[in-house]
Design a protein around this motif. Structure first.
Motif, PDB file in Angstrom:
ATOM      1  N   GLU A 276       0.898  -1.099  -0.113  1.00 18.79           N
ATOM      2  CA  GLU A 276      -0.137  -0.041   0.108  1.00 18.79           C
ATOM      3  C   GLU A 276       0.939   1.393   0.183  1.00 18.79           C
ATOM      4  O   GLU A 276       2.083   1.134   0.354  1.00 18.79           O
ATOM      5  CB  GLU A 276      -1.014  -0.093   1.266  1.00 18.79           C
ATOM      6  N   GLU A 277       0.092   2.354  -0.316  1.00 22.26           N
ATOM      7  CA  GLU A 277       1.055   3.424  -0.301  1.00 22.26           C
ATOM      8  C   GLU A 277       1.401   4.128   1.061  1.00 22.26           C
ATOM      9  O   GLU A 277       2.338   4.821   1.210  1.00 22.26           O
ATOM     10  CB  GLU A 277       0.244   4.577  -0.927  1.00 22.26           C
ATOM     11  N   LYS A 278       0.659   3.346   1.932  1.00 21.41           N
ATOM     12  CA  LYS A 278       1.189   3.837   3.641  1.00 21.41           C
ATOM     13  C   LYS A 278       2.344   3.149   3.925  1.00 21.41           C
ATOM     14  O   LYS A 278       2.963   3.783   5.136  1.00 21.41           O
ATOM     15  CB  LYS A 278       0.082   3.306   4.379  1.00 21.41           C
ATOM     16  N   VAL A 279       2.787   2.232   2.977  1.00 18.05           N
ATOM     17  CA  VAL A 279       4.275   1.568   3.476  1.00 18.05           C
ATOM     18  C   VAL A 279       5.451   2.337   2.498  1.00 18.05           C
ATOM     19  O   VAL A 279       5.197   2.423   1.222  1.00 18.05           O
ATOM     20  CB  VAL A 279       4.353   0.284   3.165  1.00 18.05           C
ATOM     21  N   GLN A 280       6.464   2.881   3.067  1.00 15.09           N
ATOM     22  CA  GLN A 280       7.416   3.599   2.408  1.00 15.09           C
ATOM     23  C   GLN A 280       8.777   2.900   2.717  1.00 15.09           C
ATOM     24  O   GLN A 280       9.160   2.680   3.683  1.00 15.09           O
ATOM     25  CB  GLN A 280       7.539   5.045   2.873  1.00 15.09           C
ATOM     26  N   GLN A 281       9.636   2.610   1.614  1.00 19.12           N
ATOM     27  CA  GLN A 281      10.720   1.935   1.671  1.00 19.12           C
ATOM     28  C   GLN A 281      11.864   2.915   2.164  1.00 19.12           C
ATOM     29  O   GLN A 281      11.964   4.008   1.565  1.00 19.12           O
ATOM     30  CB  GLN A 281      11.418   1.443   0.248  1.00 19.12           C
ATOM     31  N   LEU A 282      12.691   2.437   2.929  1.00 15.77           N
ATOM     32  CA  LEU A 282      13.786   3.165   3.889  1.00 15.77           C
ATOM     33  C   LEU A 282      14.968   2.742   3.741  1.00 15.77           C
ATOM     34  O   LEU A 282      15.111   1.428   3.166  1.00 15.77           O
ATOM     35  CB  LEU A 282      13.395   3.352   5.083  1.00 15.77           C
ATOM     36  N   ASP A 283      15.957   3.715   3.753  1.00 15.65           N
ATOM     37  CA  ASP A 283      17.599   3.006   3.773  1.00 15.65           C
ATOM     38  C   ASP A 283      17.895   2.476   5.137  1.00 15.65           C
ATOM     39  O   ASP A 283      17.429   3.272   6.016  1.00 15.65           O
ATOM     40  CB  ASP A 283      18.571   4.208   3.182  1.00 15.65           C
ATOM     41  N   PRO A 284      18.511   1.477   5.291  1.00 15.52           N
ATOM     42  CA  PRO A 284      18.588   0.989   6.461  1.00 15.52           C
ATOM     43  C   PRO A 284      19.111   2.001   7.670  1.00 15.52           C
ATOM     44  O   PRO A 284      18.980   1.893   8.792  1.00 15.52           O
ATOM     45  CB  PRO A 284      19.666  -0.321   6.073  1.00 15.52           C
ATOM     46  N   LEU A 285      19.897   2.890   7.040  1.00 17.56           N
ATOM     47  CA  LEU A 285      20.540   3.809   7.879  1.00 17.56           C
ATOM     48  C   LEU A 285      19.683   4.848   8.550  1.00 17.56           C
ATOM     49  O   LEU A 285      19.936   5.652   9.510  1.00 17.56           O
ATOM     50  CB  LEU A 285      21.466   4.519   7.273  1.00 17.56           C
ATOM     51  N   GLU A 286      18.455   4.768   7.883  1.00 19.05           N
ATOM     52  CA  GLU A 286      17.238   5.756   8.524  1.00 19.05           C
ATOM     53  C   GLU A 286      16.326   5.068   9.506  1.00 19.05           C
ATOM     54  O   GLU A 286      15.472   5.921  10.168  1.00 19.05           O
ATOM     55  CB  GLU A 286      16.364   6.029   7.369  1.00 19.05           C
ATOM     56  N   LEU A 287      16.677   3.719   9.940  1.00 15.89           N
ATOM     57  CA  LEU A 287      15.982   3.217  10.928  1.00 15.89           C
ATOM     58  C   LEU A 287      16.304   3.882  12.362  1.00 15.89           C
ATOM     59  O   LEU A 287      17.519   4.165  12.615  1.00 15.89           O
ATOM     60  CB  LEU A 287      16.215   1.721  11.036  1.00 15.89           C
ATOM     61  N   PRO A 288      15.404   4.200  13.305  1.00 20.01           N
ATOM     62  CA  PRO A 288      15.838   4.784  14.634  1.00 20.01           C
ATOM     63  C   PRO A 288      16.360   3.896  15.471  1.00 20.01           C
ATOM     64  O   PRO A 288      16.365   2.432  15.312  1.00 20.01           O
ATOM     65  CB  PRO A 288      14.577   4.996  15.184  1.00 20.01           C
TER      66      PRO A 288
END
Length: 288
Positions: A276-288
């Motif tokens: 879904e559009e509510k899921v956005q792919q991130l770079d692993p470095l962006e994880l908190p």
């Protein structure tokens, strides 16, 4: 339950007494009457909606005496008007004191009709119990009070962290749910489970047990929860052909957000990611 706890301070002058009577509500059961030199108490049959309680001392007493009285009534908390139970003291020359009203989280108590009582700040009440909401000064021995009970709306927010560890053709999944509850407490959690999972496990504070039925996981608690709460759900999932991410979701929440992380000790490449559009792919470095 509806509970009445009272600290009665007697000041006995001129002559000592061996017993003392006061009047309480008839629809409340007497749990205990305790105090210094108190040997026993007698509950006299109710008349006209009231019940007399006779306190018997083991010797003649005078001066100041403190009695602790505990009454209860088996009535569930619900919205509506609550008539406060009260005591009266026939034969007493002067009557005064303070009154506090408490309620469990999830309910708001406000005065509807009061007589012989004066509102006062909560901080000035001499004995402040948990969940105190109203405080009054007793002006006379004949007082009455009606409280309006309102149920607060419940608001639950969920912050989830989904961790997928791929080994061979199996995904070992751990989902940490950080709940935050306001308004009214929660006594059980419900979650939607993905299809085809195995070795389901649940861990958290005050969990009674858990059961899965028709794809819904129910987790009842020993006591209701307000504020922050953490729940950990683990399971295994087949990843031989395709892997469904984020399949576990919380039911009965007003908002759910979080992160999904996929790791593997092997050389793995994820491709054909859809959602879904509510899921956005991130770079692993962006994880908190």
């Amino acid at each position: 339950d509806r509970v009445l706890r009272a600290d009665l301070e007697l000041e006995i002058r001129e002559a000592g007494i061996r017993e003392w009577e006061f009047v309480g509500p008839s629809n409340y059961s007497v749990v205990s009457v305790t105090g210094a030199d108190v040997s026993d108490y007698v509950v006299i049959d109710p008349e006209k909606g009231v019940r007399r309680l006779k306190v018997i001392f083991d010797k003649e007493v005078s001066g100041r005496r403190l009695l602790k009285v505990h009454l209860e009534r088996n009535e569930p908390a619900k919205e509506g008007v609550w008539t406060l139970p009260s005591f009266s003291y026939p034969g007493s020359m002067v009557v005064g004191g303070e009154l506090g009203v408490s309620a469990n989280p999830g309910f708001r108590v406000s005065p509807s009709k009061i007589e012989g009582l004066a509102e006062m700040p909560l901080a000035r009440l001499l004995k402040r119990g948990p969940n105190l909401q109203q405080a009054f000064r007793i002006r006379s021995g004949k007082w009455s009070g009606e409280m309006k009970i309102a149920a607060l709306s419940q608001n639950v927010q969920a912050d989830c962290y989904h961790f997928y560890s791929l080994q061979g053709e199996t995904a070992y999944v751990s989902v940490l749910l950080n709940y935050f509850v306001t308004g009214a407490p929660v006594s059980a959690w419900e979650l939607v489970l993905p299809k085809g999972i195995e070795h389901l496990g649940v861990d958290g504070r005050d969990i009674r047990d858990f059961r899965s039925n028709n794809g819904v996981l129910a987790v009842p608690l020993h006591r209701s929860v307000m504020g922050a709460y953490q729940l950990l759900v683990t399971y295994e999932q087949d990843a031989s052909e395709a892997l469904s991410l984020g399949g576990l979701t919380a039911k009965g929440v007003q908002a759910e957000r979080g992160f999904i992380q996929v790791v593997s000790p092997e050389q793995v490449e994820l491709f054909g990611i859809t959602g879904e559009e509510k899921v956005q792919q991130l770079d692993p470095l962006e994880l908190p």
